[in-house]
Design a protein around this motif. Structure first.
Motif, mmCIF file in Angstrom:
data_model
loop_
_atom_site.group_PDB
_atom_site.id
_atom_site.type_symbol
_atom_site.label_atom_id
_atom_site.label_comp_id
_atom_site.label_asym_id
_atom_site.label_seq_id
_atom_site.Cartn_x
_atom_site.Cartn_y
_atom_site.Cartn_z
ATOM 1 N N ASP A 150 44.741 68.254 58.906
ATOM 2 C CA ASP A 150 44.105 67.102 59.824
ATOM 3 C C ASP A 150 45.322 66.648 60.735
ATOM 4 O OD1 ASP A 150 41.460 67.373 58.863
ATOM 5 O OD2 ASP A 150 42.085 65.856 57.214
ATOM 6 N N LYS A 170 37.683 63.586 65.461
ATOM 7 C CA LYS A 170 39.033 64.230 64.719
ATOM 8 C C LYS A 170 39.086 65.484 64.958
ATOM 9 C CE LYS A 170 39.478 64.849 59.635
ATOM 10 N NZ LYS A 170 38.798 64.841 58.230
ATOM 11 N N ASN A 171 40.505 65.632 65.046
ATOM 12 C CA ASN A 171 41.167 67.050 65.180
ATOM 13 C C ASN A 171 40.884 67.620 66.461
ATOM 14 O OD1 ASN A 171 42.488 66.658 62.663
ATOM 15 N ND2 ASN A 171 40.703 67.884 61.847
ATOM 16 N N ASP A 209 45.170 61.161 65.288
ATOM 17 C CA ASP A 209 44.102 60.913 66.278
ATOM 18 C C ASP A 209 44.740 60.323 67.729
ATOM 19 O OD1 ASP A 209 42.219 61.570 64.268
ATOM 20 O OD2 ASP A 209 42.591 59.628 63.315
ATOM 21 N N GLN A 227 48.979 73.705 61.807
ATOM 22 C CA GLN A 227 48.052 73.378 60.610
ATOM 23 C C GLN A 227 48.468 74.395 59.576
ATOM 24 O OE1 GLN A 227 44.770 73.811 63.198
ATOM 25 N NE2 GLN A 227 43.816 71.734 62.584
#
Length: 417
Positions: free
Chosen positions: A279, A288-289, A282, A178
């Motif tokens: 992000d 999510k995440n 999936d 990230q």
């Protein structure tokens, strides 16, 4: 090194299978199979066991299709960690970008409020949002990011991450990917090539300074694993990498063993406007995440991306005929996908409890254990606490390690080192 009982048992069981299934005519045809290099040292009889596996499961044995062989990357194919190497390089070279609105919570949903505040205090005035933080010279900012990443806590000792499933997510690994947000995939690969060149050219054991800290500054490909991968490819196997390091970074390092980007599953970032975002890809219909290729997450991404399994079923073990025949790993992050392998499982011993409990127990005779090829760890003095605390539950608490039949695995001595 001496041949120890646990490995010898695994080899003997593989050998007995070979004797039971190989006829004189098939043995003759196997002589043309690609062979592992004889001048590269393996522990005990592991090379011979691996060669039998290749002979009996590759294309030269008449196997239809391309059997799937999966490798973890960090400390399995190479010595040291490419996620570390990349993060350290980004910090030394001032490449991490100030997050949107200067809000560090936008970089990870699992970052604690104290960690987000500590990062803002250390780095908040160093650069405008979207601009590079001067971590090559601003040691306060570099130290705070490094502490959150490497130690999982702030420089003041507050916990950095919370609220995640410990069998689907390691938030510091995800955060390393990230922190690449704002760059294109190709820009990150350019950075990764520079970091790789530095780490491969540095002397073995070298350190580098990040902020005020000394950290690992070198890496090496394991010749044995590089040879194993190339031999498997020549023998008709579909060889893939499954890693908890960032996708573009692993793509660069995998070039060194002849595998292209389509052969890599790493931590994959979603893009917006051609640039990486915080992000993540999936898997398994999860929140999510909340999933990366980590323990059960590795199974999920293997099943989803390679076997075509969608939804929650991707977290479930698939029928044996559809699964990978080979798996190799070094850490508890690998235990599920390696355990899913149907024919052979290679473990590099880094003293990781659940993986070593399962591999030493060797319930079905398909586990091989090998010491690290460079700077192997010394013998762990105490047995692995398999019967009480070798397993990590989703909430992070410890529990006994259970065999595939539900029985508790007894404590195991460390015997391959």
């Amino acid at each position: 090194m001496k041949i120890v009982r646990a490995t010898a048992v695994a080899v003997a069981l593989v050998a007995s299978t070979a004797c039971a299934t190989t006829t004189p005519s098939s043995a003759t045809s196997l002589r043309n199979c690609p062979e592992l290099a004889e001048d590269l040292s393996w522990h005990g009889e592991n090379r011979e066991a691996l060669q039998r596996f290749i002979d009996e499961n590759g294309s030269c044995a008449g196997t239809k299709g391309k059997p799937l062989a999966l490798f973890d990357w960090d400390n399995t194919v190479i010595k040291n960690d490419v996620g570390d190497a990349m993060t350290f390089w980004m910090l030394r070279n001032g490449k991490v970008l100030q997050p949107a609105r200067g809000d560090w919570k936008t970089t990870s949903q699992y970052l604690t409020p104290p960690a987000a505040e500590a990062l803002k205090a250390a780095c908040g005035r160093s650069a405008a949002p979207g601009k590079p933080l001067p971590t090559g010279t601003d040691v306060k900012c570099a130290d705070e990011i490094l502490s959150v990443y490497s130690e999982g806590e702030t420089t003041g000792g507050a916990g950095a991450f919370e609220g995640y499933d410990h069998r689907r997510m390691e938030p510091s690994y995800a955060w390393a990917a990230q922190l690449l947000s704002g760059y294109t995939h190709q820009e990150v690969k350019k950075f990764a090539r520079k970091a790789r060149a530095e780490n491969l050219s540095a002397p073995q054991g070298a350190e580098q300074r990040v902020g005020t800290e000394q950290v690992t500054g070198w890496a090496r490909y394991y010749p044995q694993q590089k040879n194993l991968i190339t031999t498997l490819v020549r023998a008709g196997f579909d060889v893939r990498i499954v890693s908890a390091s960032a996708q573009p970074v692993v793509e660069v390092w995998a070039e060194g063993v002849g595998l292209g980007p389509l052969k890599v599953i790493g931590v994959r970032s979603k893009e917006a406007g051609g640039r990486l975002t915080p992000d993540l890809a999936d898997c398994g219909g999860a929140e999510k995440n909340s999933v990366i290729p980590y323990i059960e997450g590795k199974r999920c991404f293997v099943n989803q991306e390679l076997l075509g399994v969608q939804g929650r079923a991707a977290f479930k073990q698939q029928p044996a005929a559809e699964r990978q025949v080979f798996g190799a790993g070094d850490s508890d992050t690998d235990v599920t996908f390696v355990g899913d392998a149907t024919k052979m499982r290679l473990v590099i011993n880094r003293n990781k409890a659940e993986l070593m409990c399962r591999s030493y127990h060797n319930g079905d005779g398909k586990w091989l254990v090998n010491p690290m090829f460079i700077d192997p760890k010394p013998q762990q003095a105490a047995p692995y606490a398999c019967s009480t605390a070798g397993y990590v539950r989703p909430d992070g608490s410890k529990a006994p390690v259970l065999d595939t039949d539900g029985t508790v695995i007894p404590d195991q001595e460390d015997v391959v080192f």
